[in-house]
Scaffold this active site. Structure first.
Site, short mmCIF file in Angstrom:
data_model
loop_
_atom_site.label_atom_id
_atom_site.label_comp_id
_atom_site.label_asym_id
_atom_site.label_seq_id
_atom_site.Cartn_x
_atom_site.Cartn_y
_atom_site.Cartn_z
N ALA A 131 0.95 -1.15 -0.02
CA ALA A 131 -0.01 -0.10 -0.07
C ALA A 131 0.80 1.31 0.03
O ALA A 131 2.10 1.22 0.40
CB ALA A 131 -0.91 0.01 1.09
N ALA A 133 0.82 5.53 0.67
CA ALA A 133 0.09 6.65 0.98
C ALA A 133 1.08 8.13 1.20
O ALA A 133 2.16 7.95 0.55
CB ALA A 133 -0.38 6.59 2.47
N ALA A 136 4.07 7.60 4.03
CA ALA A 136 4.84 6.28 3.80
C ALA A 136 4.18 5.27 3.25
O ALA A 136 2.97 5.52 2.48
CB ALA A 136 4.90 5.91 5.33
N GLN A 137 4.89 4.24 2.93
CA GLN A 137 4.32 3.06 2.11
C GLN A 137 4.85 1.86 2.80
O GLN A 137 5.58 2.10 3.62
CB GLN A 137 4.74 3.03 0.75
N VAL A 138 3.80 0.77 2.52
CA VAL A 138 4.14 -0.33 3.29
C VAL A 138 4.61 -1.56 2.41
O VAL A 138 3.85 -1.87 1.35
CB VAL A 138 2.52 -0.92 4.04
N LYS A 152 6.69 -0.32 7.46
CA LYS A 152 6.35 0.85 7.21
C LYS A 152 7.28 1.78 6.76
O LYS A 152 8.18 1.90 7.80
CB LYS A 152 5.19 1.46 7.93
N ASP A 287 -8.42 7.78 13.64
CA ASP A 287 -8.58 7.86 12.13
C ASP A 287 -9.21 6.63 11.82
O ASP A 287 -8.50 5.76 10.93
CB ASP A 287 -7.06 7.80 11.69
#
Length: 517
Positions: A131, A133, A136-138, A152, A287
């Site tokens: 994923a 964003a 950050a990304q995973v 992450k 969130d």
């Protein structure tokens, strides 16, 4: 002072504004209103087709301007106390999905954080992101002991991008405060400052990992909520490693039904989890949108992404609980009194006027069935009403209202007939029973007993010192009161006026005597 890079960025922003038909917003400001005629002289406005609604155009503009503006729009969407409903609803649709950065770059960032090749930390590291964003990304990986994890990783050079774009937002906020008639009341600089703090906090994944660990500890062995484990030895500020979880996305209703999940019970559990976090743990996931919530095959919630958390102090907890109960008992006078007592509105607010304003807002809402009443919207209407009485915006309450709206939306998506009040009222009543009255007094006494006991040895000397000062005439009582100060001020003003009148009279008498001779 605007730097050259920011000038180029501003030109880019203006280009996007014009392309999406938002130049009218610029020309509507006090500064540029005299030049509004220029908008009709610009060639690109001559052949413009029928425009989309302003809220849609604003959302499209933010999406085109990139991840920082998308994040800003997402946060703005929670500030319904500042925005019209159409814009807030449209900004809530902003998706934090941006193109991933290369896996080789992610590997390099992680290796710099660890100071060694990733092969010494993981047996496997998938460079294709799971994923992506704005911050950050995973990636998926496997630890040396065989545990499956997600990694992450903060985006490269994102801090510079944040500093550049947030700097521009400050410039825009300054212009808004100076030239927009609503600018001072809405405090755009304060909104940008809050946004900047949120972004910088999200850059530190150690902070997010600490949030996750605290939430996991709060729900240890809970059948309602599961929080993935943080692997601290492999976690750094730009890299966080967590247990990999598997579940059904909360928004996939068909898959939940196919798995035999009780949707009514699932929706009620979501409400219980929220109120447990707010009123029992005083630490809530702020969130909780559908992308961050999954459901296990056993029907247990699984939460991810802990960058934004909320807390309430004990006073806010109590006043919030009492407000909810007073609302649904239609005791509007109590609601008004609580707002004054808590300091949410100025102390000199007339309770009867505030009560009347709240009644006008709430009575139409309560004419509907309880299962259709939205707690989040109720809070929103309350904030909008209280704003007329100079209520200071409470950031922790804005976060709570946003989370409550998310929970309600999820719950009624799962089970449209969810009666939020039926689920929440017993919880709130139990909380009030425990925290108000003699039980609360005994618990507070038990908690403070060690501190009181520690001060007892000093008591004889304090008593002796006080009596000694009283015997020698050195003991003085000091009392300060705003009312007393005002009375003194008025007496002093009256004395000055009296003296002035006497002097004027004496002067007139002297003049008359002088003239008669």
């Amino acid at each position: 002072m605007i730097r050259p890079g920011q000038i180029l960025r501003l030109l880019r922003i203006n280009q996007v504004l014009v392309r999406n038909g938002l130049d009218e917003i610029v020309f509507a400001t006090h500064l540029f209103r005299p030049f509004r005629i220029l908008m009709y002289l610009l060639p690109w406005n001559w052949w413009r087709r029928e425009r989309l609604p302003r809220a849609v155009r604003l959302r499209q503009t933010l999406e085109e301007l990139g991840p920082i503006f998308i994040k800003f729009g997402q946060i703005l969407s929670t500030r319904r106390d500042l925005l019209p409903d159409d814009i807030a609803d449209e900004l809530a649709k902003l998706q934090d999905r941006v193109p991933p950065f290369p896996g080789t770059v992610a590997r390099r960032i992680a290796e710099q954080a660890y100071g060694c090749p990733l092969s010494e930390i993981f047996t496997e590291f998938d460079e294709t992101p799971l994923a992506s964003a704005s911050i950050a990304q995973v990636h998926t990986a496997t630890l040396k002991d065989g545990r499956k994890v997600v990694v992450k990783i903060v985006r490269p050079k994102i801090r510079k991008v944040i500093q550049r774009d947030v700097g521009l937002l400050y410039i825009i906020a300054d212009l808004a405060e100076r030239y927009w008639h609503e600018g001072r009341r809405l405090r755009p600089r304060a909104v940008v400052a809050e946004f900047e703090k949120t972004l910088l906090d999200e850059l530190d994944l150690m902070r997010e990992a600490a949030n996750a660990s605290q939430l996991r500890r709060n729900f240890t062995d809970s059948p309602m909520l599961y929080i993935p484990e943080v692997y601290w030895p492999e976690t750094r500020s730009p890299v966080m490693v967590m247990e990999r979880i598997h579940g059904i996305p909360i928004s996939d209703i068909a898959a939940l039904r196919a798995a035999g999940i009780d949707l009514k019970r699932l929706s009620e559990m979501g409400v219980e989890i929220f109120f447990t976090q707010v009123f029992t743990h005083n630490f809530f996931h702020a969130d909780m949108h559908p992308g961050n919530i999954f459901v296990s095959p056993e029907g247990q919630y699984i939460a991810v992404d802990f960058g934004i958390m909320g807390t309430l102090n004990p006073e806010d907890q109590r006043y919030l609980a009492e407000n909810f109960l007073a609302f649904f008992n239609r005791d509007y006078q109590r609601v008004a009194e609580l707002h004054v007592q808590s300091g949410w509105v100025p102390k000199n607010t007339r309770v009867d006027e505030f009560e009347s304003a709240i009644r006008c807002v709430c009575e139409p809402i309560f004419e509907r069935p309880l299962k259709e009443i939205s707690f989040g919207r109720l809070l929103l209407h309350l904030f909008q009403t209280a704003r007329r009485f100079n209520m200071e915006i409470q950031p922790q309450l804005v976060l709570l209202q946003k989370t409550l709206l998310n929970i309600e939306g999820l719950g009624r998506q799962l089970y449209p007939d969810l009666d939020l009040w039926q689920t929440a009222k017993p919880f709130l009543e139990r909380w009030m029973h425990r925290h108000v009255g003699y039980r609360a007094f005994l618990r507070t006494l038990k908690q403070t007993a060690p501190q009181v006991a520690g001060q007892l040895p000093l008591l004889p000397s304090l008593i002796y010192e006080t009596l000694h000062q009283a015997q020698n005439g050195n003991l003085k009582l000091q009392w300060q009161s705003e009312e007393l100060t005002e009375i003194r001020r008025q007496i002093r003003r009256g004395q000055q006026q009296t003296i002035a009148a006497i002097l004027a009279g004496a002067l007139l008498v002297s003049i008359s005597i002088f003239l008669t001779h």
